[in-house]
Design a protein around this motif. Structure first.
Motif, short mmCIF file in Angstrom:
data_model
loop_
_atom_site.label_atom_id
_atom_site.label_comp_id
_atom_site.label_asym_id
_atom_site.label_seq_id
_atom_site.Cartn_x
_atom_site.Cartn_y
_atom_site.Cartn_z
N THR A 1 29.59 47.93 34.26
CA THR A 1 30.66 48.33 34.05
C THR A 1 31.51 48.35 34.85
O THR A 1 33.16 48.65 35.19
N GLN A 2 31.81 48.86 35.88
CA GLN A 2 32.40 48.83 37.43
C GLN A 2 33.35 47.77 37.90
O GLN A 2 34.06 47.14 37.90
N TYR A 3 32.49 46.41 37.87
CA TYR A 3 33.09 45.17 37.93
C TYR A 3 33.41 44.52 36.94
O TYR A 3 32.56 43.36 36.43
N ARG A 4 33.53 44.71 36.24
CA ARG A 4 34.19 43.93 34.87
C ARG A 4 34.59 42.81 34.70
O ARG A 4 35.41 42.93 35.33
N PRO A 5 34.61 41.61 34.20
CA PRO A 5 34.79 40.68 34.86
C PRO A 5 35.94 39.87 33.26
O PRO A 5 35.94 40.69 33.00
N GLU A 6 37.18 39.51 33.94
CA GLU A 6 38.35 39.47 32.81
C GLU A 6 38.10 37.85 32.34
O GLU A 6 38.38 36.93 33.82
N PHE A 7 38.16 37.24 31.36
CA PHE A 7 37.43 35.86 30.76
C PHE A 7 38.99 35.84 30.57
O PHE A 7 39.86 36.13 29.83
N THR A 8 38.69 34.27 30.50
CA THR A 8 39.44 33.34 30.17
C THR A 8 38.83 32.72 29.02
O THR A 8 38.49 32.81 28.83
N LYS A 9 40.53 32.21 28.71
CA LYS A 9 39.84 31.40 26.95
C LYS A 9 39.23 29.80 27.39
O LYS A 9 38.44 30.26 26.75
N LYS B 1 36.83 41.43 42.59
CA LYS B 1 37.08 42.63 42.49
C LYS B 1 35.85 43.30 43.35
O LYS B 1 35.78 45.25 43.13
N VAL B 2 34.77 43.05 44.41
CA VAL B 2 34.03 43.87 44.74
C VAL B 2 34.53 44.76 45.69
O VAL B 2 34.32 46.42 45.79
N HIS B 3 35.58 44.86 47.06
CA HIS B 3 35.98 45.52 47.77
C HIS B 3 36.98 46.33 47.03
O HIS B 3 37.24 47.77 47.65
N GLU B 4 37.57 46.74 46.34
CA GLU B 4 38.53 47.54 45.64
C GLU B 4 37.31 48.99 44.69
O GLU B 4 36.97 49.80 44.58
N MET B 5 35.82 48.58 44.54
CA MET B 5 35.25 49.73 44.18
C MET B 5 34.21 50.64 44.61
O MET B 5 32.76 50.60 44.27
N GLU B 6 34.40 50.17 45.77
CA GLU B 6 33.55 50.11 47.32
C GLU B 6 32.88 51.12 47.05
O GLU B 6 31.79 52.16 47.45
N ALA B 7 34.30 51.89 47.57
CA ALA B 7 33.43 53.69 47.31
C ALA B 7 32.98 54.08 46.51
O ALA B 7 32.12 54.67 46.39
N ARG B 8 33.16 54.07 44.80
CA ARG B 8 32.59 54.59 43.88
C ARG B 8 31.39 53.76 43.46
O ARG B 8 30.36 54.13 43.57
N ARG B 9 31.32 52.70 44.63
CA ARG B 9 29.51 52.20 44.04
C ARG B 9 29.04 53.21 45.62
O ARG B 9 27.40 53.11 45.67
N ILE B 10 29.37 53.74 46.54
CA ILE B 10 29.00 54.38 47.89
C ILE B 10 28.46 55.62 46.86
O ILE B 10 27.67 56.50 47.18
#
Length: 632
Positions: free
Chosen positions: A622-630, A476-485
């Motif tokens: 916080t920006q790249y919070r993972p979605e954990f599975t069972k 999910k890094v490419h989706e939050m690149e703008a906020r990271r800048i």
């Protein structure tokens, strides 16, 4: 109301032990006045008598606070209900409650100290108290003041063995809207902590003042519309129960006179003063005639309104006049204080000059120097005194700089604690705290700051786990690149701030180096002057030797005079050596303090860098919070 000393079923009474009263209980005004007794602390009156007005109470007054063993929910409810309207709630950038009062402002701080000092002196504070104590209080002074103020709310209260935990808890129970941390209780007199605690003491003082001005009769027995000019029925019953219970505690078993008084009061309230329907009709006719007479009187409303406007205008004028007088009073008091200080200073200087004149006169009477020699020695001594005063001023300036830097360090500590709290809050939102949380997997991610004994190894223990979690979120890094800048720009700003701080440190170091060079130059000048004095002393000894050859005085007298001169020379030389050692110690101590201060600033800069790295890592988490599975 009838009671017996022992019930027929043999059940023991749950009331306090009674004292058998050998004498009869007086009727009418035989109520106990235990609630209106004076306290034994400094001759002040207890809040129980002040609140109750003229009403007597039975037994010792209860505390105004909820008991410590109540549930946490009831504590929170009581705290919410007792919020003061004078202390609004504002929130800082991290969601913490922020005190809107300017506690650190010098004028507001002096005003708070003046109000607190006047209240303590008015109520008979049993310990020594003045403005100087309230400007720089010790922990013992703060605990004494808190114990004195809180004793108005909780009689016979004493500070426990752990005041750093007890006092913040009591403020929370009283509904104080701003948090008081345990760390504040360990540094009470520090510049960044005392204004906060002074605001809390002012809050407690205002609660006590309010308690003194509350009319409990109006609160407990509010008048109703149908009760024109009579005692409320609830108050009649309360007085009956109060007097009966007081008599019961004193050993009485029968209460016929109280029953008769209750019946008489209720009958009087229901039927009137004389009782009976005919009497009520007669009283009604009299009141009707009085009402008619009052209605026929000329209207005085216009006259009263004009008089009210005149009185209001006069009141405003007097208020303005009093304000001007108060301003003149403050200015004159300030001027008087300055004149007193100047007078004391001049008196001390005058006494010092008189003592110096006596000493110089004694020296002049006992020596055989010429006036020119004496004048030359005095000029040299004055020059040395001016040099010493200049060095002392430089040392005071350096101490003031050290004090300012300590204040800045306190602010940095507060910012660091806020950052750690923000990190722990976000880690809790991400279910990383506590170790039993969903995403913690048994690892402790909580950040604890302790400036005295080190903290958790964030780089070696927490950061690898966070990096591993970051690797799982790379999709999910490419989706939050703008906020990271945008956040990187904020990081650059923080880096620039750190760079600015480094430049300030460099400036302080250069300034310290210049001060050392100036001190060294002055030291060399002092040594040259001492050498000059030594040469003059040698010349004087040579003159003495020449005078001894040419004079006709005896050998014993000459030796005695030579011994006196040698003794004087040794005294002056010893005084010079002491001054030289003291100046060297002062220089060494100043250099040591500056070096320690520099090392402390460097440590806090390193700690600030670590906090920036932690905040950046927390931001990425916080920006790249993972979605954990069972399965995870």
């Amino acid at each position: 109301m009838r009671r017996s000393s022992a019930s027929s079923s043999g059940r023991l009474s749950l009331a306090p032990l009674r004292v058998k009263n050998e004498g009869p209980i007086p009727s009418g005004s035989g109520r106990l006045s235990t609630g209106s007794t004076r306290s034994s602390v400094g001759g002040r009156t207890s809040v129980g008598s002040a609140i109750g007005g003229g009403r007597n109470s039975v037994g010792s007054r209860k505390s105004m606070l909820p008991r410590y063993n109540q549930s946490s929910n009831s504590m929170a409810t009581a705290a919410k209900k007792r919020r003061s309207s004078g202390y609004g709630r504002t929130y800082g950038e991290h969601g913490m409650v922020k005190d809107p009062r300017p506690n650190s402002d010098k004028v507001y701080k002096e005003r708070s100290i003046k109000l607190l000092l006047e209240f303590l002196l008015e109520k008979g504070f049993p310990h020594n108290i003045n403005k100087k104590v309230l400007l720089y209080p010790t922990s013992k002074d703060f605990f004494r003041i808190f114990e004195f103020l809180f004793s108005f709310i909780e009689p016979k209260y004493q500070v426990g063995p752990k005041p750093e935990e007890e006092i913040p808890k009591l403020f929370k129970l009283m509904g104080y809207p701003f948090p008081i941390s345990k760390s504040n209780m360990f540094s009470i007199g520090s510049p960044h902590t005392w204004p906060t605690l002074l605001g809390a003491l002012r809050f407690l003082m205002e609660i006590v003042k309010y308690a003194f001005n509350v009319d409990t009769d109006a609160v407990l027995f509010p008048p109703r519309d149908d009760e024109f000019d009579s005692i409320p029925e609830s108050k009649i019953l309360f007085n009956y129960m109060e007097e009966g219970y007081a008599a019961f505690l004193n050993g009485a078993d029968t209460f016929e006179h109280l029953d008769e008084e209750l019946a008489r009061n209720l009958r009087q309230k229901t039927e009137g003063i004389s009782g009976g329907l005919d009497q009520l009709v007669s009283e009604n006719n009299i009141l009707t005639r009085e009402l008619t007479d009052l209605q026929n009187e000329p209207d005085r409303l216009v006259e009263l309104r004009e008089k009210h406007h005149t009185i209001t205008a006069d009141e405003r004028k007097f208020q303005a006049y009093l304000e001007n007088l108060e301003k003149h009073k403050h200015s004159f008091e300030k001027r008087i204080q300055e004149v007193d200080e100047e007078f004391n200073t001049m008196t001390a200087e005058y006494q010092a000059i008189l003592a110096n004149n006596k000493r110089m006169k004694a020296i002049f009477d006992s020596q055989e120097f010429s006036p020119a020699d004496v004048e030359r020695i005095n000029m040299a001594r004055q020059e040395l005194q001016r040099q010493i005063e200049s060095i002392e001023k430089d040392i005071e300036a350096i101490e003031r700089q050290i004090w300012d830097e300590e204040i800045n360090i306190g602010k940095i500590q507060q910012n660091t604690e806020a950052k750690c709290q923000e990190y722990n809050k976000k880690a809790t939102m991400l279910k990383l705290i506590p170790p039993s949380a969903e995403n913690a997997h048994g690892r402790d991610y909580e950040m604890r700051v302790n400036f005295h004994s080190g903290s958790i190894d964030f780089i070696g223990a927490i950061k690898p786990a966070l990096v591993q979690m970051k690797k799982q979120c790379n999709e999910k890094v490419h989706e939050m690149e703008a906020r990271r800048i945008g956040e990187m720009e904020g990081l650059d700003q923080v880096t620039e701030m750190v760079s600015d701080k480094g430049e300030e440190i460099s400036k302080l170091e250069s300034k310290h180096k210049r001060a050392e060079e100036e001190l060294e130059c002055k030291k060399e000048a002092m040594q040259r002057e001492c050498q000059k004095l030594q040469a003059e002393t040698d010349a004087i000894q040579a003159e003495i030797t020449e005078m001894r050859r040419s004079s006709q005085m005896s050998v014993q007298e000459a030796q005695k005079e030579l011994q006196q001169l040698h003794k004087r020379y040794e005294q002056e030389n010893a005084a010079y050596l002491r001054d030289q050692g003291r100046y060297a110690d002062s220089l060494f101590e100043a250099a040591r303090l500056i070096v320690d201060h520099k090392e402390t600033i460097q440590d806090y800069i390193n700690l600030f860098y670590s906090g920036v790295e932690k905040s950046y890592a927390d931001l990425l988490q916080t920006q790249y919070r993972p979605e954990f599975t069972k399965d995870d």
